[in-house]
Design an enzyme around this catalytic site. Structure first.
Site, PDB file in Angstrom:
ATOM      1  N   LYS A 175      46.655 -22.430 -40.716  1.00  0.00           N
ATOM      2  CA  LYS A 175      47.279 -21.322 -39.991  1.00  0.00           C
ATOM      3  C   LYS A 175      48.332 -20.582 -40.821  1.00  0.00           C
ATOM      4  CE  LYS A 175      46.360 -23.147 -35.378  1.00  0.00           C
ATOM      5  NZ  LYS A 175      46.180 -24.585 -35.220  1.00  0.00           N
ATOM      6  N   SER A 193      45.396 -27.858 -39.294  1.00  0.00           N
ATOM      7  CA  SER A 193      46.112 -26.652 -38.866  1.00  0.00           C
ATOM      8  C   SER A 193      47.055 -26.066 -39.909  1.00  0.00           C
ATOM      9  CB  SER A 193      46.892 -26.932 -37.576  1.00  0.00           C
ATOM     10  OG  SER A 193      46.018 -26.971 -36.481  1.00  0.00           O
ATOM     11  N   SER A 236      51.409 -24.172 -33.122  1.00  0.00           N
ATOM     12  CA  SER A 236      50.080 -24.414 -33.703  1.00  0.00           C
ATOM     13  C   SER A 236      48.959 -24.090 -32.726  1.00  0.00           C
ATOM     14  CB  SER A 236      49.955 -25.870 -34.180  1.00  0.00           C
ATOM     15  OG  SER A 236      48.885 -26.006 -35.084  1.00  0.00           O
TER      16      SER A 236
END
Length: 352
Positions: free
Chosen positions: A124, A121, A178
């Site tokens: 992102k 993640s 997230s």
């Protein structure tokens, strides 16, 4: 706010360097004009003498290598290979790590900086970079069924099909909680589809110099063709920090979004940072302030985190660790990196 002062200080330093390069180019052009005015024959002779210098200048400034070109890298931390750090041993249990001093543009520590790694993640941060660059934070975004199609054990912000919320809310959910659902909602709103957004991700990453990366989705769920490097993550995160809104968002703790459901009812969702310094599950060493950052975890990526932090003097850093076996090790290693790479070199530490 101190992080805003750091941002403005870095911008002033960049402008000064750019002006210096501009003066060199203008001076060269003025010399050419004077030479032409003095006579064609003399000008041709002298221009031939300066041709090599001009070509060298153009090669050095405009067509130099991606990581060494003067204009591209003048405000970046650059290292051609890994950088050791006394007091912090390279840990083979980690996939990669780095510590970057943003005040003097140096790589304080680098371990497997250019190895191909799975980002999870931490992906992102690039999604947020594009959202802030191309999106309108006041836009009302409607969440599609595609954006809510995730498994129960995958990180989401609790969005439901037909929900509407602002783009700013989505970016907050993306970076703080997230949310994979927020990532897809952002991608579809910016580019019309996830596939089109992914094309934009790869284009923007390449423009930032992150040429060791390839992305196939906006959230970071595992795919063998979705990868980056520790250094590329630094490049992307560093570009994000140029936007004060990004710094503001990663500094929030908590953030509450107002969401309107498909039936017209409203509800709120509250998000806190996913990194342990923000959630209170880890404590940075005294003298280190963690402003914010982004985590990432999958079975193949391991536990990852990239942070924006500063020492007691306000010197800003980016720190990244990728591939720790578990979260306890991740934050123990980060604290050791803070101690060896930041605290150990402060004037007060040297005096002691």
């Amino acid at each position: 706010m101190k992080c805003t002062n750091n941002y403005n200080r870095r911008r002033r330093r960049r402008r000064k360097r750019r002006r210096s390069h501009a003066y060199k180019v203008v001076g060269l052009l003025l010399c050419l004009v004077l030479l032409l005015g003095a006579g064609t024959a003399a000008a041709v002779f002298l221009l031939s003498q300066n041709e090599n210098n001009i070509e060298k200048y153009e090669s050095r400034v405009y067509t130099g290598s991606l990581y060494q070109g003067e204009l591209f890298a003048q405000d970046l931390c650059v290292a051609s290979e890994d950088v050791p750090l006394e007091g912090f041993e390279d840990d083979t249990a980690l996939h990669g790590a780095g510590l970057f001093n943003l005040e003097d543009d140096t790589v304080v520590y680098g371990y497997h900086l250019y190895d191909r790694l799975y980002p999870a993640s931490t992906t992102k941060i690039l999604t947020a970079y594009i959202a802030l660059k191309y999106g309108n934070m006041d836009d009302q975004v409607t969440v599609s069924a595609n954006a809510t199609d995730f498994n129960w054990d995958e990180s989401v912000c609790g969005l439901q099909t037909g929900d509407t919320l602002t783009m700013y809310d989505l970016v907050c959910g993306l970076l703080l909680h997230s949310g994979n659902d927020a990532a897809v909602a952002i991608a579809e709103h910016i580019s019309g589809s996830v596939d089109a957004f992914v094309e934009l991700m790869n284009s923007e990453a390449a423009a930032l110099g992150a040429t060791g990366s390839h992305f196939v989705n906006p959230h970071g769920l595992h795919d063998d063709n979705h990868y980056t490097t520790a250094y590329d993550l630094y490049l992307i995160f560093n570009a994000c920090l140029e936007d004060e809104r990004f710094v503001e968002i990663i500094s929030l703790n908590p953030y509450t979004a107002t969401i309107t459901g498909a039936d017209g009812t409203t509800r709120t969702e509250t998000w806190i940072p996913s990194h342990f310094y923000g959630s209170g599950d880890a404590q940075a060493p005294e003298g280190i302030r963690v402003i914010g950052g982004k985590t990432g975890t999958t079975s193949k990526a391991g536990n990852c985190v990239i942070l924006y932090d500063e020492d007691a003097d306000g010197t800003p850093y980016i720190s990244v660790i990728m591939g720790a076996e578990d979260k306890t090790i991740l934050y123990e290693e980060m604290n050791q990196l803070f101690t060896a790479g930041i605290l150990a070199v402060l004037p007060s530490a040297e005096a002691g």
